[in-house]
Write an enzyme that holds these catalytic residues in place. Structure first.
Site, mmCIF file in Angstrom:
data_model
loop_
_atom_site.group_PDB
_atom_site.id
_atom_site.type_symbol
_atom_site.label_atom_id
_atom_site.label_comp_id
_atom_site.label_asym_id
_atom_site.label_seq_id
_atom_site.Cartn_x
_atom_site.Cartn_y
_atom_site.Cartn_z
ATOM 1 N N LYS A 180 0.875 -1.250 -0.043
ATOM 2 C CA LYS A 180 -0.070 0.241 -0.104
ATOM 3 C C LYS A 180 0.915 1.282 -0.017
ATOM 4 O O LYS A 180 1.327 1.556 1.125
ATOM 5 C CB LYS A 180 -1.026 0.038 1.192
ATOM 6 C CG LYS A 180 -1.991 1.083 0.897
ATOM 7 C CD LYS A 180 -2.373 1.961 2.113
ATOM 8 C CE LYS A 180 -1.784 3.186 2.567
ATOM 9 N NZ LYS A 180 -1.976 4.027 1.817
ATOM 10 N N GLY A 233 6.301 5.057 8.638
ATOM 11 C CA GLY A 233 5.542 6.098 8.614
ATOM 12 C C GLY A 233 5.548 6.865 9.955
ATOM 13 O O GLY A 233 6.499 6.534 10.759
ATOM 14 N N SER A 234 4.461 7.504 10.325
ATOM 15 C CA SER A 234 4.476 8.281 11.591
ATOM 16 C C SER A 234 4.199 7.444 12.721
ATOM 17 O O SER A 234 3.531 6.371 12.750
ATOM 18 C CB SER A 234 3.432 9.137 11.459
ATOM 19 O OG SER A 234 2.029 8.570 11.353
ATOM 20 N N GLU A 236 2.074 7.905 15.036
ATOM 21 C CA GLU A 236 0.379 7.974 15.128
ATOM 22 C C GLU A 236 -0.108 6.727 14.613
ATOM 23 O O GLU A 236 -0.661 5.973 15.068
ATOM 24 C CB GLU A 236 -0.200 9.197 14.991
ATOM 25 C CG GLU A 236 0.252 10.501 15.628
ATOM 26 C CD GLU A 236 1.848 10.891 15.269
ATOM 27 O OE1 GLU A 236 1.957 10.499 14.119
ATOM 28 O OE2 GLU A 236 2.438 11.408 16.150
ATOM 29 N N GLY A 238 1.484 4.218 13.273
ATOM 30 C CA GLY A 238 2.215 3.035 13.661
ATOM 31 C C GLY A 238 1.450 2.328 14.903
ATOM 32 O O GLY A 238 1.046 1.194 15.078
ATOM 33 N N GLU A 255 8.801 1.241 11.447
ATOM 34 C CA GLU A 255 9.809 2.005 11.159
ATOM 35 C C GLU A 255 9.309 3.399 11.134
ATOM 36 O O GLU A 255 8.522 3.873 10.181
ATOM 37 C CB GLU A 255 10.647 1.938 9.769
ATOM 38 C CG GLU A 255 11.037 0.613 9.173
ATOM 39 C CD GLU A 255 12.396 0.520 9.936
ATOM 40 O OE1 GLU A 255 12.944 1.239 10.427
ATOM 41 O OE2 GLU A 255 12.882 -0.701 10.233
ATOM 42 N N CYS A 289 13.332 10.759 7.633
ATOM 43 C CA CYS A 289 13.069 10.033 9.015
ATOM 44 C C CYS A 289 14.363 10.356 9.807
ATOM 45 O O CYS A 289 14.252 10.594 10.964
ATOM 46 C CB CYS A 289 12.697 8.703 9.119
ATOM 47 S SG CYS A 289 13.903 7.511 8.193
ATOM 48 N N GLU A 386 8.965 15.824 15.655
ATOM 49 C CA GLU A 386 9.448 15.773 14.496
ATOM 50 C C GLU A 386 8.809 16.665 13.540
ATOM 51 O O GLU A 386 7.421 16.620 13.535
ATOM 52 C CB GLU A 386 9.286 14.296 13.864
ATOM 53 C CG GLU A 386 9.766 14.175 12.556
ATOM 54 C CD GLU A 386 9.552 12.722 12.123
ATOM 55 O OE1 GLU A 386 8.299 12.154 12.101
ATOM 56 O OE2 GLU A 386 10.325 11.986 11.661
HETATM 57 P P1 NAD Z 1 1.878 8.368 7.657
HETATM 58 O O1 NAD Z 1 2.013 7.494 9.054
HETATM 59 O O2 NAD Z 1 0.840 9.537 7.601
HETATM 60 O O3 NAD Z 1 1.481 7.359 6.473
HETATM 61 C C1 NAD Z 1 2.291 6.308 6.028
HETATM 62 C C2 NAD Z 1 1.449 5.352 5.351
HETATM 63 O O4 NAD Z 1 0.877 4.624 6.534
HETATM 64 C C3 NAD Z 1 0.792 5.691 4.339
HETATM 65 O O5 NAD Z 1 0.873 4.888 3.214
HETATM 66 C C4 NAD Z 1 -0.698 5.737 4.857
HETATM 67 O O6 NAD Z 1 -1.819 5.833 3.992
HETATM 68 C C5 NAD Z 1 -0.507 4.609 5.972
HETATM 69 N N1 NAD Z 1 -1.571 4.808 6.901
HETATM 70 C C6 NAD Z 1 -1.771 5.866 7.558
HETATM 71 N N2 NAD Z 1 -2.474 5.740 8.542
HETATM 72 C C7 NAD Z 1 -2.825 4.368 8.739
HETATM 73 C C8 NAD Z 1 -3.381 3.477 9.553
HETATM 74 N N3 NAD Z 1 -4.199 4.199 10.630
HETATM 75 N N4 NAD Z 1 -3.564 2.044 9.242
HETATM 76 C C9 NAD Z 1 -2.659 1.579 8.108
HETATM 77 N N5 NAD Z 1 -1.888 2.650 7.428
HETATM 78 C C10 NAD Z 1 -1.914 3.989 7.657
HETATM 79 O O7 NAD Z 1 3.352 8.926 7.485
HETATM 80 P P2 NAD Z 1 3.804 9.732 6.356
HETATM 81 O O8 NAD Z 1 3.212 11.194 6.521
HETATM 82 O O9 NAD Z 1 3.415 9.242 4.906
HETATM 83 O O10 NAD Z 1 5.203 9.727 6.404
HETATM 84 C C11 NAD Z 1 6.159 10.446 7.053
HETATM 85 C C12 NAD Z 1 6.431 9.641 8.625
HETATM 86 O O11 NAD Z 1 7.244 8.443 8.299
HETATM 87 C C13 NAD Z 1 7.484 10.366 9.529
HETATM 88 O O12 NAD Z 1 7.072 10.308 10.917
HETATM 89 C C14 NAD Z 1 8.729 9.939 9.020
HETATM 90 O O13 NAD Z 1 9.622 10.043 10.149
HETATM 91 C C15 NAD Z 1 8.325 8.385 8.901
HETATM 92 N N6 NAD Z 1 9.335 7.632 8.116
HETATM 93 C C16 NAD Z 1 10.149 6.781 8.831
HETATM 94 C C17 NAD Z 1 11.462 6.346 8.157
HETATM 95 C C18 NAD Z 1 12.190 5.084 8.863
HETATM 96 O O14 NAD Z 1 12.707 4.390 8.102
HETATM 97 N N7 NAD Z 1 11.965 5.148 10.053
HETATM 98 C C19 NAD Z 1 11.501 6.348 6.840
HETATM 99 C C20 NAD Z 1 10.653 7.235 6.173
HETATM 100 C C21 NAD Z 1 9.478 7.937 6.833
#
Ligand code: NAD
Length: 484
Positions: A180, A233-234, A236, A238, A255, A289, A386
């Site tokens: 996804k 992702g974030s 929240e 996660g 992550e 990140c 962040e």
């Molecule tokens: P996000 O959490 O909003 O979204 C990430 C993904 O998760 C998207 O595909 C989104 O559609 C999906 N998603 C959102 N809510 C969800 C839920 N409730 N259930 C299932 N899937 C869901 O994050 P973002 O704004 O796309 O990315 C930024 C964040 O990602 C930052 O916090 C950044 O630090 C982190 N990030 C971490 C790494 C790492 O390797 N640690 C790498 C890149 C980005």
């Protein structure tokens, strides 16, 4: 050109089951340039079933590690062939200069695919001496089996590279997947799936369902045939994913974000540290990140270093990243633009000294000026949260102990950088900071053979390296009775 992107399920493009779509918006012009399918739980069900079929009884289930390795190497060659196309897809979707993904993201993805080809045939079990069974000798050994169908949920900031981190390792392990991508950046994942088909991966091994997290992401976390969720992702999202998938006993790898310190000692090479901190702050508009957004500087050089960082920020050429000479484009989306500006205002309100940049009000496009705060402290919001934008916060320290305490005074623990010419101190501080990865005199070195991941709010689990492939396996133990 208007893009009309669909899911990729069992080797074919298809619309959402209810026909709904999500607009794609150019961050430079704020114009809609296309749309992608808005996935439903029914779409997820079809994709997971296709992946489950390949895992259990399809052609994929019959391949050995060497055959999977050959497919991975073919896929790598096709990714290499399409380097410019893939880099442009990721760059255009978030308003990033294509030079960065050409030099960093695509080569890193290639390295991961090729390294994973090596891992595919090395997923060995163990022979374990055991105590026998009621007086009869036994032979016990373990085998590594694929964990199952994986739900790979990916953010928008480095879509291809992060997708490949998951994909390469899980394919090496023999898993199948439903990806996804972020709703803002589905292009490169869809192209990758098409390339995998061209490489000869059986249909259904790699599926892509586009859409929102609350719909597609959630349906993946709840699907009974998904064995593991690999999420980047974030924190929240996660947290919610761990809650949903955890109660169903799925494996969950997270992550998440970071607020990574760059610790600059007064014996460091000033120029090297300045270059590294500037890169760590402004690469990908700070939307990384591991962005080194907390700059901890020893008092003797703090003012001079902050001033030099401010000069570097002011020298960054901001504009349409497709134009020559432009170094920084807009941030990826309106919500991100508002968030970054909100934090810049908070920094001003909480009393940090604004040395460069500030709240941005562009006429068009989500452009944010590279921003440097000095005289900040670690309790300010700009030091704790962040921001995910081009904003650096300079905090002064006196002693090594204070630097380590400041570095560790964070809910995050993804990465850290130590700038010093004192080798003993470098090792001491690298050992003392509570993070998943430390760079000494280099910011965020990424390599396919190295593990990547965080501690605390930065996540659970590691991607990359051989351990990254093992994380997509289950170790099964088999005991054979050996009567005389
Ligand atoms: P996000 O959490 O909003 O979204 C990430 C993904 O998760 C998207 O595909 C989104 O559609 C999906 N998603 C959102 N809510 C969800 C839920 N409730 N259930 C299932 N899937 C869901 O994050 P973002 O704004 O796309 O990315 C930024 C964040 O990602 C930052 O916090 C950044 O630090 C982190 N990030 C971490 C790494 C790492 O390797 N640690 C790498 C890149 C980005």
């Amino acid at each position: 050109m208007t893009e009309h992107l669909n899911h990729f399920i069992e080797g074919t493009g298809c619309e959402a089951s209810d026909g709904r779509r999500i607009p794609l918006v150019d961050p430079v012009t704020e114009q809609v340039y296309g749309s992608c399918a808005r996935g439903t739980a029914d779409d997820v069900d079809r994709a997971v079933n296709a992946a489950h079929h390949q895992l259990e009884q399809g052609a994929w289930s019959q391949l050995d590690g060497a055959q999977r390795a050959r497919l991975l190497l073919k896929l790598a060659d096709l990714v290499e062939r399409d380097t410019e196309l893939l880099a442009d897809m990721d760059a255009n979707a978030i308003g990033r200069s294509p030079i960065e993904p050409r030099r960093m993201d695509v080569p890193n993805a290639l390295a991961n695919l090729r390294a994973a080809a090596g891992w595919a045939n090395q997923l060995e079990g163990r022979t374990i001496p055991s105590g026998g069974y009621f007086g009869t000798k036994t032979l016990s050994y373990t085998v590594r089996e694929p964990v199952g169908v994986v739900g790979a949920i990916v953010p928008w900031n480095s879509p291809l590279m992060i997708t490949v981190w998951k994909l390469a390792a899980l394919l090496a392990a023999g898993c199948t997947v439903v990806i996804k991508p972020s709703e803002e950046t589905p292009q490169s994942a869809l192209h990758l799936a098409a390339l995998a088909r061209e490489a000869g991966f059986p249909d259904g091994v790699i599926n892509v369902v586009t859409g929102y997290g609350a719909e597609v992401g959630r349906a993946l976390c709840e699907h009974p045939h998904i064995a593991k969720i690999s999420f980047t992702g974030s924190p929240e999202a996660g947290r919610e994913i761990q809650r949903t998938a955890g109660v169903l006993f799925k494996h969950v790898a997270l992550e998440l974000g970071g607020k990574s310190p760059q610790i600059v000692f007064d014996d460091a090479s000033f120029e090297d540290a300045l270059r590294g901190c500037t890169l760590g702050l402004f690469a990908n508009q700070g939307q990384i990140c591991a962005a080194g957004s907390r700059i901890l500087v020893q008092r003797g050089i703090a003012d001079r270093f902050a001033a030099a960082l401010a000069d570097a920020a002011q020298a960054v050429k901001v504009g349409d990243p497709r134009e020559p000479g432009v170094q920084m484009g807009p941030v990826a989306k309106k919500a991100q633009f508002d968030r970054v500006n909100r934090y810049i205002q908070l920094g001003i309100d909480q009393g940090a000294t604004l040395l460069a940049g500030g709240v941005s009000t562009p006429e068009r496009g989500w452009f944010v000026r590279p921003t440097i705060f000095a005289n900040a402290n670690n309790d300010m919001a700009i030091a704790r949260d962040e921001i995910f934008g081009p904003v650096g916060t300079v905090i002064t320290f006196d002693s090594e102990e204070e630097a380590v305490a400041l570095a560790n005074d964070s809910t995050y623990g993804l990465a850290a950088t130590v700038w010093t010419t004192d080798l003993v101190r470098a090792h001491r501080v690298a050992g003392a900071v509570k993070v998943g990865a430390v760079g000494v005199n280099c910011w965020s070195p990424l390599d396919a053979n190295l593990p990547w991941g965080g501690v605390k709010t930065s996540g659970i689990g590691r991607e990359g390296g051989f351990g990254g492939a093992l994380a997509y396996t289950e170790e099964k133990v088999i005991t054979v009775l050996l009567p005389k």
